[in-house]
Design an enzyme around this catalytic site. Structure first.
Site, PDB file in Angstrom:
ATOM      1  N   TRP A  68       0.873  -1.105  -0.208  1.00  0.00           N
ATOM      2  CA  TRP A  68      -0.014   0.118   0.279  1.00  0.00           C
ATOM      3  C   TRP A  68       0.641   0.935  -0.270  1.00  0.00           C
ATOM      4  O   TRP A  68       0.426   2.031  -0.754  1.00  0.00           O
ATOM      5  CB  TRP A  68      -1.027   0.125   1.310  1.00  0.00           C
ATOM      6  N   ASP A  70      -1.962   6.701   6.426  1.00  0.00           N
ATOM      7  CA  ASP A  70      -2.572   5.808   5.465  1.00  0.00           C
ATOM      8  C   ASP A  70      -2.781   4.536   7.218  1.00  0.00           C
ATOM      9  O   ASP A  70      -2.203   3.801   7.375  1.00  0.00           O
ATOM     10  CB  ASP A  70      -2.370   4.288   4.399  1.00  0.00           C
ATOM     11  N   LYS A 121     -12.300  -1.389   6.878  1.00  0.00           N
ATOM     12  CA  LYS A 121     -11.563  -2.983   7.690  1.00  0.00           C
ATOM     13  C   LYS A 121     -12.129  -2.590   9.634  1.00  0.00           C
ATOM     14  O   LYS A 121     -12.654  -3.436   9.259  1.00  0.00           O
ATOM     15  CB  LYS A 121     -10.367  -3.343   7.418  1.00  0.00           C
TER      16      LYS A 121
HETATM   17  C1  LIG Z   1      -7.632  -1.704   2.231  1.00  0.00           C
HETATM   18  C2  LIG Z   1      -6.017  -0.805   2.521  1.00  0.00           C
HETATM   19  C3  LIG Z   1      -6.197   0.314   1.197  1.00  0.00           C
HETATM   20  C4  LIG Z   1      -7.463   0.701  -0.195  1.00  0.00           C
HETATM   21  O1  LIG Z   1      -8.373   1.086   0.399  1.00  0.00           O
HETATM   22  P1  LIG Z   1      -9.738   0.654  -0.914  1.00  0.00           P
HETATM   23  O2  LIG Z   1     -10.551   1.681   0.030  1.00  0.00           O
HETATM   24  O3  LIG Z   1      -9.340  -0.298  -1.584  1.00  0.00           O
HETATM   25  O4  LIG Z   1      -8.800   2.358  -1.795  1.00  0.00           O
HETATM   26  C5  LIG Z   1      -5.111   1.341   1.153  1.00  0.00           C
HETATM   27  N1  LIG Z   1      -4.403   1.310   2.167  1.00  0.00           N
HETATM   28  C6  LIG Z   1      -4.218   0.179   3.353  1.00  0.00           C
HETATM   29  C7  LIG Z   1      -2.977   0.255   4.473  1.00  0.00           C
HETATM   30  C8  LIG Z   1      -4.589  -0.448   3.279  1.00  0.00           C
HETATM   31  O5  LIG Z   1      -5.327  -1.819   3.882  1.00  0.00           O
END
Ligand SMILES: *Cc1c(COP(=O)(O)O)cnc(C)c1O
Length: 359
Positions: A102, A172, A196
């Protein structure tokens, strides 16, 4: 009906209590005679949902009035782009710590917008550890430093975040927001897709320091300008109303069970069950992450051979466990144990791991 033992990486389990409330309110939300999906986003009941969701997040993460809370669309992936578009200044750099796929993606998008540079990387160690950030004083001429607080695919998590920075820290937190208390004041901006730890997919939370809004330029497309959403309380255009409603319910649930501290206690307990089994297995299971970088949210491990891994996964599936396959890019197994995954389900998994090993 039997609920799945859900260890999906995302979207994933929601608290059963939340789904029951949503079910109860499905046809008639608080006497409106409508589902939340069916009402105007300019209506009073919806505006209340929006305001309450914001207020709850503010309370749960102890977010001061110096910060805006935005509910956006486009996932965390759109934030890979919106962040540099708004915060990366002319002639300055966006610094990135690479700790997994990511963060690689976040960097790739930033490079399309401006000058982005890697300051630390765990890639040479196959992302088994969070790299040490040294020489932070040398981060000259930077607009921000970006980290991925939890690495969903590799199962590593930042435990000590960089401090004493002379530039805003951006994180993030898609896969670990609200898994434990954080000091929001240490960050300039935090973003997280909800699917999540916070609710369903479709809404992305952005928490940003108000003074950073000054960096956005008038030439930005309105929808990609943080100021548009801040000025309009995330109601500039039609928001993902159902997702925000479910987010609100999840936050109420989190509040009702004791907030971030209580969640941290539960999450540590859940993670310990699985890591202890890995550690006691004498190498039958080997964890991907180094101990000091282990994630509370995603427990990644492998078995000694492909045959054994396949047998483990197929037996687990028969017993009702879902989502234990590792990410397609790393293989092996991964148990995602986000906030809403009940302790009893993790106990069952730890017991199954032990039984399988013993046999
Ligand atoms: C799942 C995830 C993403 C992607 O998220 P989307 O909403 O599908 O764009 C980005 N960063 C991390 C750390 C993730 O776990």
């Amino acid at each position: 009906m039997k609920r799945a033992l859900n260890f999906n990486a995302g979207p994933t389990a929601l608290p059963e209590a939340v789904l029951k409330i949503a079910e109860k309110e499905w046809l008639n939300y608080k006497g409106t005679g409508m589902n939340v999906m069916e009402m105007s986003h300019r209506s009073k009941p919806y505006e209340e949902i929006n305001t309450q969701a914001q207020a709850l997040l503010r309370k749960l993460l102890n977010i001061s009035d110096d910060y805006e809370i935005l509910f956006l669309q486009g996932g965390a992936s759109l934030q890979f782009t919106m962040l540099p578009m708004n915060l990366l200044e002319e002639g300055k750099k966006g610094y990135y710590a690479l700790t997994g796929s990511w963060s690689e993606k976040a960097l790739k998008e930033a490079k399309k917008i401006g000058d982005a540079e890697v300051v630390a990387s765990g890639k040479d160690n196959n992302y088994t550890t969070i790299p040490k950030l040294t020489d932070l004083d040398s981060l000259e001429n930077g607009s921000y430093l970006h980290i991925t607080s939890n690495n969903t695919i590799y199962g590593t998590q930042w435990n000590d975040i960089p401090s004493n920075l002379n530039l805003p820290l951006v994180a993030d937190m898609s896969s670990d927001i609200l898994c434990r208390p954080i000091d929001v004041n240490s960050y300039g901006l935090i973003y997280a897709g909800a699917q999540k730890n916070l609710g369903p997919s479709g809404v992305t939370v952005v928490i940003l320091k108000k003074d950073l809004l000054e960096r956005s330029k008038d030439s930005l497309p309105s929808m990609l300008d943080y100021r548009t959403h801040a000025k309009n309380d995330s109601l500039y255009n039609t928001p993902p109303t159902l997702a925000v409603y479910l987010l609100k319910l999840v936050l109420e649930w989190a509040d009702s069970i004791g907030g971030a501290e209580a969640l941290e206690t539960m999450n540590k307990q859940k993670a310990a069950l699985l890591y202890n089994e890995i550690d006691e297995s004498n190498g039958f299971y080997s964890g991907h992450a180094e101990v000091s970088s282990r994630s509370l949210m995603n427990v990644t491990f492998t078995l000694n051979s492909k045959e054994l891994t396949d047998a483990f996964l197929s037996e687990a599936k028969e017993l009702g466990f879902t989502g234990l396959n590792g990410h397609r890019s790393v293989g092996g197994c991964r148990a995602s144990i986000y906030n809403a995954v009940p302790l009893e389900h993790v106990e069952k998994l730890a017991q199954f791991m032990k039984d399988f090993r013993t046999r």
